[in-house]
Design a protein around this motif. Structure first.
Motif, mmCIF file in Angstrom:
data_model
loop_
_atom_site.group_PDB
_atom_site.id
_atom_site.type_symbol
_atom_site.label_atom_id
_atom_site.label_comp_id
_atom_site.label_asym_id
_atom_site.label_seq_id
_atom_site.Cartn_x
_atom_site.Cartn_y
_atom_site.Cartn_z
ATOM 1 N N THR A 15 0.844 -1.198 0.000
ATOM 2 C CA THR A 15 0.000 0.000 0.000
ATOM 3 C C THR A 15 0.880 1.250 0.000
ATOM 4 O OG1 THR A 15 -0.069 0.161 2.417
ATOM 5 C CG2 THR A 15 -1.725 -1.241 1.358
ATOM 6 N N PRO A 16 0.331 2.398 -0.406
ATOM 7 C CA PRO A 16 1.105 3.640 -0.348
ATOM 8 C C PRO A 16 1.609 3.956 1.058
ATOM 9 C CG PRO A 16 -0.817 3.937 -1.741
ATOM 10 C CD PRO A 16 -0.962 2.588 -1.106
ATOM 11 N N ASN A 17 0.806 3.663 2.076
ATOM 12 C CA ASN A 17 1.206 3.983 3.448
ATOM 13 C C ASN A 17 2.471 3.247 3.884
ATOM 14 O OD1 ASN A 17 -0.832 5.801 3.903
ATOM 15 N ND2 ASN A 17 -2.232 4.314 4.831
ATOM 16 N N GLU A 18 2.617 1.993 3.478
ATOM 17 C CA GLU A 18 3.758 1.204 3.940
ATOM 18 C C GLU A 18 4.949 1.270 2.987
ATOM 19 O OE1 GLU A 18 2.866 -3.002 4.182
ATOM 20 O OE2 GLU A 18 1.476 -2.847 2.481
ATOM 21 N N SER A 19 4.829 1.975 1.884
ATOM 22 C CA SER A 19 5.944 2.058 0.941
ATOM 23 C C SER A 19 6.194 3.488 0.471
ATOM 24 C CB SER A 19 5.691 1.150 -0.269
ATOM 25 O OG SER A 19 4.468 1.458 -0.909
ATOM 26 N N SER A 20 5.947 4.445 1.354
ATOM 27 C CA SER A 20 6.253 5.847 1.067
ATOM 28 C C SER A 20 7.306 6.328 2.060
ATOM 29 C CB SER A 20 4.998 6.722 1.184
ATOM 30 O OG SER A 20 4.059 6.382 0.176
ATOM 31 N N PHE A 21 8.342 6.993 1.549
ATOM 32 C CA PHE A 21 9.462 7.421 2.384
ATOM 33 C C PHE A 21 9.869 8.834 1.987
ATOM 34 C CE2 PHE A 21 9.469 2.886 1.721
ATOM 35 C CZ PHE A 21 9.556 2.379 3.013
ATOM 36 N N GLU A 22 10.338 9.576 2.966
ATOM 37 C CA GLU A 22 10.708 10.961 2.705
ATOM 38 C C GLU A 22 12.047 11.072 1.987
ATOM 39 O OE1 GLU A 22 11.194 15.234 5.074
ATOM 40 O OE2 GLU A 22 10.860 13.364 6.197
ATOM 41 N N LYS A 23 13.007 10.223 2.378
ATOM 42 C CA LYS A 23 14.356 10.303 1.835
ATOM 43 C C LYS A 23 14.729 9.015 1.103
ATOM 44 C CE LYS A 23 15.894 13.376 5.565
ATOM 45 N NZ LYS A 23 16.842 13.532 6.699
ATOM 46 N N VAL A 24 15.571 9.152 0.097
ATOM 47 C CA VAL A 24 16.014 7.992 -0.673
ATOM 48 C C VAL A 24 16.716 6.976 0.229
ATOM 49 C CG1 VAL A 24 17.643 7.222 -2.453
ATOM 50 C CG2 VAL A 24 16.205 9.215 -2.869
ATOM 51 N N PRO A 77 4.033 15.976 -3.220
ATOM 52 C CA PRO A 77 4.224 15.513 -1.836
ATOM 53 C C PRO A 77 4.582 14.023 -1.794
ATOM 54 C CG PRO A 77 1.895 15.909 -2.301
ATOM 55 C CD PRO A 77 2.649 16.454 -3.461
ATOM 56 N N TRP A 78 5.666 13.707 -1.091
ATOM 57 C CA TRP A 78 6.145 12.323 -1.053
ATOM 58 C C TRP A 78 5.194 11.402 -0.314
ATOM 59 C CZ3 TRP A 78 6.805 9.860 3.571
ATOM 60 C CH2 TRP A 78 6.905 10.653 4.720
ATOM 61 N N ASP A 79 4.376 11.947 0.607
ATOM 62 C CA ASP A 79 3.500 11.117 1.438
ATOM 63 C C ASP A 79 2.054 11.113 0.956
ATOM 64 O OD1 ASP A 79 3.158 13.773 2.017
ATOM 65 O OD2 ASP A 79 3.126 13.532 4.197
ATOM 66 N N SER A 80 1.840 11.500 -0.281
ATOM 67 C CA SER A 80 0.480 11.514 -0.837
ATOM 68 C C SER A 80 0.217 10.242 -1.636
ATOM 69 C CB SER A 80 0.296 12.731 -1.750
ATOM 70 O OG SER A 80 -0.871 12.613 -2.527
ATOM 71 N N ALA A 81 -0.960 9.656 -1.433
ATOM 72 C CA ALA A 81 -1.341 8.476 -2.209
ATOM 73 C C ALA A 81 -1.455 8.810 -3.691
ATOM 74 C CB ALA A 81 -2.667 7.911 -1.699
ATOM 75 N N TRP A 82 -1.873 10.062 -3.993
ATOM 76 C CA TRP A 82 -1.960 10.486 -5.396
ATOM 77 C C TRP A 82 -0.584 10.452 -6.055
ATOM 78 C CZ3 TRP A 82 -6.307 10.603 -7.974
ATOM 79 C CH2 TRP A 82 -7.500 10.814 -7.291
ATOM 80 N N THR A 83 0.437 10.911 -5.339
ATOM 81 C CA THR A 83 1.808 10.863 -5.873
ATOM 82 C C THR A 83 2.242 9.429 -6.102
ATOM 83 O OG1 THR A 83 2.366 12.906 -4.696
ATOM 84 C CG2 THR A 83 4.202 11.544 -5.455
ATOM 85 N N TRP A 84 1.900 8.576 -5.160
ATOM 86 C CA TRP A 84 2.276 7.155 -5.240
ATOM 87 C C TRP A 84 1.676 6.511 -6.492
ATOM 88 C CZ3 TRP A 84 0.674 2.099 -5.306
ATOM 89 C CH2 TRP A 84 1.548 1.122 -4.800
ATOM 90 N N PRO A 142 9.356 13.134 -6.362
ATOM 91 C CA PRO A 142 10.507 13.013 -5.457
ATOM 92 C C PRO A 142 11.269 11.708 -5.679
ATOM 93 C CG PRO A 142 8.578 13.762 -4.253
ATOM 94 C CD PRO A 142 8.098 13.392 -5.625
ATOM 95 N N PRO A 143 12.590 11.740 -5.567
ATOM 96 C CA PRO A 143 13.410 10.540 -5.803
ATOM 97 C C PRO A 143 13.050 9.365 -4.916
ATOM 98 C CG PRO A 143 14.785 12.498 -5.787
ATOM 99 C CD PRO A 143 13.425 12.939 -5.356
ATOM 100 N N SER A 144 12.638 9.616 -3.686
ATOM 101 C CA SER A 144 12.306 8.506 -2.784
ATOM 102 C C SER A 144 11.118 7.707 -3.297
ATOM 103 C CB SER A 144 12.010 9.032 -1.377
ATOM 104 O OG SER A 144 10.891 9.910 -1.383
ATOM 105 N N VAL A 145 10.149 8.392 -3.904
ATOM 106 C CA VAL A 145 8.973 7.700 -4.457
ATOM 107 C C VAL A 145 9.385 6.910 -5.696
ATOM 108 C CG1 VAL A 145 6.588 7.953 -5.237
ATOM 109 C CG2 VAL A 145 7.565 9.598 -3.611
ATOM 110 N N PHE A 146 10.197 7.533 -6.538
ATOM 111 C CA PHE A 146 10.704 6.843 -7.726
ATOM 112 C C PHE A 146 11.514 5.611 -7.337
ATOM 113 C CE2 PHE A 146 14.290 6.216 -10.670
ATOM 114 C CZ PHE A 146 13.597 5.883 -11.824
ATOM 115 N N ALA A 147 12.364 5.724 -6.308
ATOM 116 C CA ALA A 147 13.228 4.617 -5.887
ATOM 117 C C ALA A 147 12.423 3.412 -5.439
ATOM 118 C CB ALA A 147 14.155 5.075 -4.761
#
Length: 445
Positions: free
Chosen positions: A22-31, A108-115, A180-185
């Motif tokens: 899920t987006p909640n368990e796989s979203s991170f602020e930093k790479v 935003p790195w912590d948004s489900a839409w971004t994910w 954000p790179p952390s989401v891409f990673a």
């Protein structure tokens, strides 16, 4: 609590294989916070491969993988990841550079839409990475490694190219303008992991899911060298891109796997690099600069006077009765190669999991040893005359590395048996080399 955490970790690891996080368990602020999903997936790779072997044998009564082909695929996968010992992946390194210097907005790195947007963006970019890898000869030189197996099983998924990452990064750069790179990673890894389980013949049809997702049924077509299979079904997770861009083909006739012109070898460096040599030699047969350059930037089937992608008139006809290439080698050598492969696999695992900082010289030496071992084992599989000399050299290196504690047994209890096995291996191949030298000398006399 520890048991619950361990259970949760196993659950996340298994779900990561099927893009079910899920987006909640796989979203991170930093790479730096992003887990190494691919490296952590190794136990699941092994478990699913073993499960496929059992289920496949029960379904068909015959093995789904041969030792020679399976070890070649695993060797390719090992080689493809060796550069990660000294650098980040090219995709992530280039992405970070563009993000740091040129990004236009920051989602935003912590948004489900971004994910979810990144999920779609990475998969669409992968479609074009994959399509260009089939339509541009110099890119195909890297990607052909993945198609070189004449079998289709989960080990084939790990048959990856050493060089493909040096060009694939280009296609993901537009996303670095906003994501954000952390989401891409996260997504670049999960997209790759999803594609593991679709390399199987055990799963036949998934019903309505076939309309949206890339599945074993669709990806089998992609790995075929039948005419109806060639250059179809490029999708990573979603098959909708192929339906939108006109590259979709449904599975119909029996799929014959492998390259249009099979390479018939298990020598791992040849598998990785031979097509670059072929392109260079082919380009030299043309007189004009335009034709020489076109050899590299147009389709693999292109010839002067043909359209950009060429045609398939010179392709060998596929009847459906083709038998995969395989060596005829004794059970003794199969056991020998299997045991030495397990030893080098352990060394490879320790390199990536080392808790101490290794010097560049140590990394270079150990990766050279891994390459030497995989090459030598390929020579033994093919029963090349030079295999005795190469394996003698490798066993000498192995004894020296064990002597200075660079190589260790997987278990302390196996230390003495392992050392004895390596010593006996050296003795055997030294005698074989000496015998061959005597034979050569007699012929010369």
């Amino acid at each position: 609590m520890a048991a619950a955490a361990g259970s949760g970790s196993v659950s996340r690891g298994l779900r990561a294989m099927f893009f079910m996080l899920t987006p909640n368990e796989s979203s991170f602020e930093k790479v730096e916070e992003v887990p190494q999903y691919v490296q952590q997936a190794m136990p699941y790779f092994v478990g699913l491969m073993l499960l496929e072997m059992v289920v496949g044998a029960l379904m068909t009564g015959s093995p789904v993988v041969t030792l020679s082909d399976g070890l070649t695929s695993l060797s390719a996968g090992m080689i493809s990841r060796l550069p990660l010992l000294v650098m980040r992946s090219c995709e992530l390194s280039a992405y970070l550079y563009v993000w740091d210097h040129f990004h236009l907005l920051e989602l935003p790195w912590d948004s489900a839409w971004t994910w979810w947007l990144t999920f779609l963006g990475v998969d669409l970019c992968y479609y074009w990475v994959h399509r260009f890898a089939h339509e541009v000869a110099i890119l195909w030189a890297a990607h052909q490694v993945h198609h070189s197996s004449e079998y289709y099983n989960l080990t084939t998924a790990l048959r990856q190219s050493l060089t493909q990452q040096f060009t694939s990064w280009i296609f993901y750069l537009p996303m670095a303008l906003a994501v954000p790179p952390s989401v891409f990673a996260v997504h670049i890894q999960l997209n790759l992991l999803y594609q593991f389980w679709i390399h199987t013949e055990v799963i036949r049809d998934l019903g309505p899911l076939e309309w949206i997702f890339n599945t074993p049924k669709h990806h089998r077509v992609h790995h075929g060298r039948n005419l109806y299979c060639i250059d179809k079904n490029y999708g990573g997770i979603l098959i909708i891109w192929d339906r939108l861009f006109g590259t979709f083909a449904a599975e119909s006739d029996k799929v014959v796997y492998g390259l249009v012109f099979p390479i018939n070898t298990f020598e791992i460096l040849y598998v990785q690099l031979h097509y670059y040599v072929y392109l260079w030699k082919r380009s030299r047969t043309y007189k004009t600069v335009s034709d020489k350059v076109s050899t590299f930037i147009k389709g693999p089937s292109w010839k002067p006077g043909k359209r950009r992608l060429g045609d398939h008139v010179d392709n060998p006809k596929v009847t459906g009765n083709e038998k995969p290439h395989g060596p005829k080698w004794s059970l003794t050598f199969q056991i020998y190669v299997g045991l030495h492969f397990l030893l080098v696999l352990w060394t490879y695992h320790e390199l990536f999991e080392s808790k101490t900082v290794l010097s560049q010289l140590t990394i270079f030496g150990m990766t050279s040893y891994v390459l030497l071992t995989l090459t030598s084992l390929g020579f033994i599989i093919e029963q090349r005359p030079s295999s005795a000399f190469l394996e003698t050299i490798r066993c000498v290196v192995m004894v020296m590395l064990m002597r200075y504690s660079y190589l260790r047994s997987p278990l302390p209890l196996l230390s003495v048996p392992t050392e004895a096995f390596v010593s006996l291996s050296l003795l055997y191949w030294a005698l074989q080399s000496f015998s061959q030298l005597l034979s050569i000398k007699k012929k010369d006399d």
